[in-house]
Design a protein around this motif. Structure first.
Motif, PDB file in Angstrom:
ATOM      1  N   LEU A  86     -17.606 -29.642   4.168  1.00  0.00           N
ATOM      2  CA  LEU A  86     -17.138 -28.251   4.211  1.00  0.00           C
ATOM      3  C   LEU A  86     -16.805 -27.834   5.631  1.00  0.00           C
ATOM      4  O   LEU A  86     -15.794 -27.153   5.865  1.00  0.00           O
ATOM      5  CB  LEU A  86     -18.208 -27.337   3.610  1.00  0.00           C
ATOM      6  N   THR A  87     -17.639 -28.241   6.590  1.00  0.00           N
ATOM      7  CA  THR A  87     -17.376 -27.914   7.993  1.00  0.00           C
ATOM      8  C   THR A  87     -16.047 -28.492   8.454  1.00  0.00           C
ATOM      9  O   THR A  87     -15.238 -27.813   9.104  1.00  0.00           O
ATOM     10  CB  THR A  87     -18.517 -28.444   8.883  1.00  0.00           C
ATOM     11  N   GLN A  88     -15.785 -29.748   8.118  1.00  0.00           N
ATOM     12  CA  GLN A  88     -14.534 -30.387   8.521  1.00  0.00           C
ATOM     13  C   GLN A  88     -13.330 -29.723   7.850  1.00  0.00           C
ATOM     14  O   GLN A  88     -12.284 -29.523   8.477  1.00  0.00           O
ATOM     15  CB  GLN A  88     -14.587 -31.870   8.160  1.00  0.00           C
ATOM     16  N   ASP A  89     -13.491 -29.371   6.586  1.00  0.00           N
ATOM     17  CA  ASP A  89     -12.385 -28.728   5.866  1.00  0.00           C
ATOM     18  C   ASP A  89     -12.074 -27.360   6.461  1.00  0.00           C
ATOM     19  O   ASP A  89     -10.901 -27.015   6.662  1.00  0.00           O
ATOM     20  CB  ASP A  89     -12.754 -28.593   4.386  1.00  0.00           C
ATOM     21  N   LEU A  90     -13.097 -26.573   6.771  1.00  0.00           N
ATOM     22  CA  LEU A  90     -12.873 -25.250   7.351  1.00  0.00           C
ATOM     23  C   LEU A  90     -12.295 -25.349   8.759  1.00  0.00           C
ATOM     24  O   LEU A  90     -11.455 -24.530   9.140  1.00  0.00           O
ATOM     25  CB  LEU A  90     -14.184 -24.464   7.373  1.00  0.00           C
ATOM     26  N   GLN A  91     -12.735 -26.343   9.534  1.00  0.00           N
ATOM     27  CA  GLN A  91     -12.192 -26.504  10.874  1.00  0.00           C
ATOM     28  C   GLN A  91     -10.697 -26.774  10.825  1.00  0.00           C
ATOM     29  O   GLN A  91      -9.925 -26.250  11.632  1.00  0.00           O
ATOM     30  CB  GLN A  91     -12.921 -27.635  11.603  1.00  0.00           C
ATOM     31  N   ARG A  92     -10.286 -27.585   9.851  1.00  0.00           N
ATOM     32  CA  ARG A  92      -8.847 -27.862   9.692  1.00  0.00           C
ATOM     33  C   ARG A  92      -8.083 -26.601   9.295  1.00  0.00           C
ATOM     34  O   ARG A  92      -6.980 -26.353   9.798  1.00  0.00           O
ATOM     35  CB  ARG A  92      -8.672 -28.955   8.634  1.00  0.00           C
ATOM     36  N   ARG A  93      -8.670 -25.791   8.445  1.00  0.00           N
ATOM     37  CA  ARG A  93      -7.996 -24.576   7.980  1.00  0.00           C
ATOM     38  C   ARG A  93      -7.922 -23.495   9.068  1.00  0.00           C
ATOM     39  O   ARG A  93      -6.955 -22.733   9.123  1.00  0.00           O
ATOM     40  CB  ARG A  93      -8.727 -24.002   6.762  1.00  0.00           C
ATOM     41  N   LEU A  94      -8.954 -23.420   9.925  1.00  0.00           N
ATOM     42  CA  LEU A  94      -9.069 -22.321  10.876  1.00  0.00           C
ATOM     43  C   LEU A  94      -8.617 -22.697  12.278  1.00  0.00           C
ATOM     44  O   LEU A  94      -8.743 -21.894  13.200  1.00  0.00           O
ATOM     45  CB  LEU A  94     -10.519 -21.831  10.917  1.00  0.00           C
ATOM     46  N   GLN A  95      -8.102 -23.892  12.456  1.00  0.00           N
ATOM     47  CA  GLN A  95      -7.611 -24.316  13.759  1.00  0.00           C
ATOM     48  C   GLN A  95      -6.499 -23.388  14.247  1.00  0.00           C
ATOM     49  O   GLN A  95      -6.396 -23.084  15.440  1.00  0.00           O
ATOM     50  CB  GLN A  95      -7.101 -25.762  13.679  1.00  0.00           C
ATOM     51  N   VAL A  96      -5.669 -22.935  13.335  1.00  0.00           N
ATOM     52  CA  VAL A  96      -4.531 -22.087  13.698  1.00  0.00           C
ATOM     53  C   VAL A  96      -4.986 -20.754  14.269  1.00  0.00           C
ATOM     54  O   VAL A  96      -4.257 -20.122  15.042  1.00  0.00           O
ATOM     55  CB  VAL A  96      -3.627 -21.863  12.464  1.00  0.00           C
TER      56      VAL A  96
END
Length: 288
Positions: free
Chosen positions: A184-194
């Motif tokens: 979940l942490t990795q998925d959210l980091q990818r989504r919130l990088q922008v």
């Protein structure tokens, strides 16, 4: 939008400049009132305008705080270092916190990998690492984090079963919360990088079957527990019976044919596996 450092001076240097302007303004005013010279008046007006403009260049940055500066719609830069600063006058400033923020999602009702309705919620710990992206690349970075966190949680919850009943899956939501939290942490980091946001940690804080199937699933878990306990009892009983027969045979206490062994196995298994207490029976005749 790429983050860049804003031009700045120490605020006390700016104060010194302001004091020099005030002194010059006083002397100009005094000269005008004494000599009534037009040049003294013009100089005084110019010094007054410069003084008023300079006063708009002061700013204070608190610890773990950042400010984004724009001038007439143009992005100038960011100041992250705490302190008292003098920078470009007439700039618009927006303050962004760099502190760690704790966000608790709402309880979401989703279907797991097997289609079972479950309730799930997570806690997300994050902070802003790129102020320019947080301000200019998304409308509201906090609302963006909330929305994307719930979207990511729904996505992850649908990728795993609630429980690994038959060992059909390597990871389940209930038994492998740390592994699921890392994904979940990795998925959210990818989504919130922008949005210039760094996810420090994301963990499931609530997990349960939905109310309409919770009772049925509880009965299923209880049945599995009973079967597991029965298996342990039966395995132990078989081991004890085998040990007893081997010991009787090895020490030649009694000679048992196959029929006697079968009867002894039956009696011992009933005595060891039965849930109720057994009444001993003394045989005064032959074994037959």
């Amino acid at each position: 939008m790429k983050e860049k450092e804003m031009f700045k001076w120490n605020g006390f240097v700016g104060l010194f400049i302001v004091l020099v302007l005030i002194v010059g303004l006083v002397f100009s005013a005094r000269s005008f009132f004494i000599t009534e010279s037009p040049s003294s008046f013009v100089l005084g007006v110019i010094l007054l305008l410069v003084l008023l403009i300079s006063l708009t260049g002061f700013t204070i940055i608190q610890p773990n705080q950042s400010k984004v500066f724009t001038l007439f719609g143009n992005y100038l830069g960011v100041i992250k270092k705490e302190g008292f600063w003098f920078t470009v006058p007439f700039t618009s400033r927006r303050t962004v916190s760099l502190r760690v923020i704790n966000f608790n999602s709402d309880r979401l009702k989703v279907n797991d990998l097997e289609g079972n309705p479950i309730e799930i919620a997570a806690v997300v710990v994050y902070k802003v690492f790129d102020t320019a992206k947080a301000v200019f690349d998304v409308e509201d970075y906090k609302e963006f984090v909330h929305t994307q966190s719930e979207t990511g949680l729904r996505h992850i919850a649908s990728q795993y079963p609630y429980d690994n009943f038959n060992n059909d899956y390597e990871i389940s939501l209930r038994q492998h919360s740390d592994e699921v939290g890392d994904v979940l942490t990795q998925d959210l980091q990818r989504r919130l990088q922008v949005a210039g946001v760094e996810i420090i940690e994301a963990r499931i804080m609530h997990l349960a079957y939905s109310s309409e199937i919770a009772h049925s699933m509880l009965q299923r878990q209880q049945a599995r527990a009973v079967l597991a306990a029965r298996k342990v009892i039966v395995d132990g009983a078989v081991s004890m019976v085998k040990s007893a027969i081997d010991q009787l045979s090895n020490e030649q206490i009694v000679e048992l044919d196959e029929e006697k062994k079968a009867q002894m196995v039956n009696n011992l298994m009933v005595a060891l596996v039965s849930e109720k207490g057994n009444q001993p029976i003394i045989n005064t005749g032959t074994i037959y």
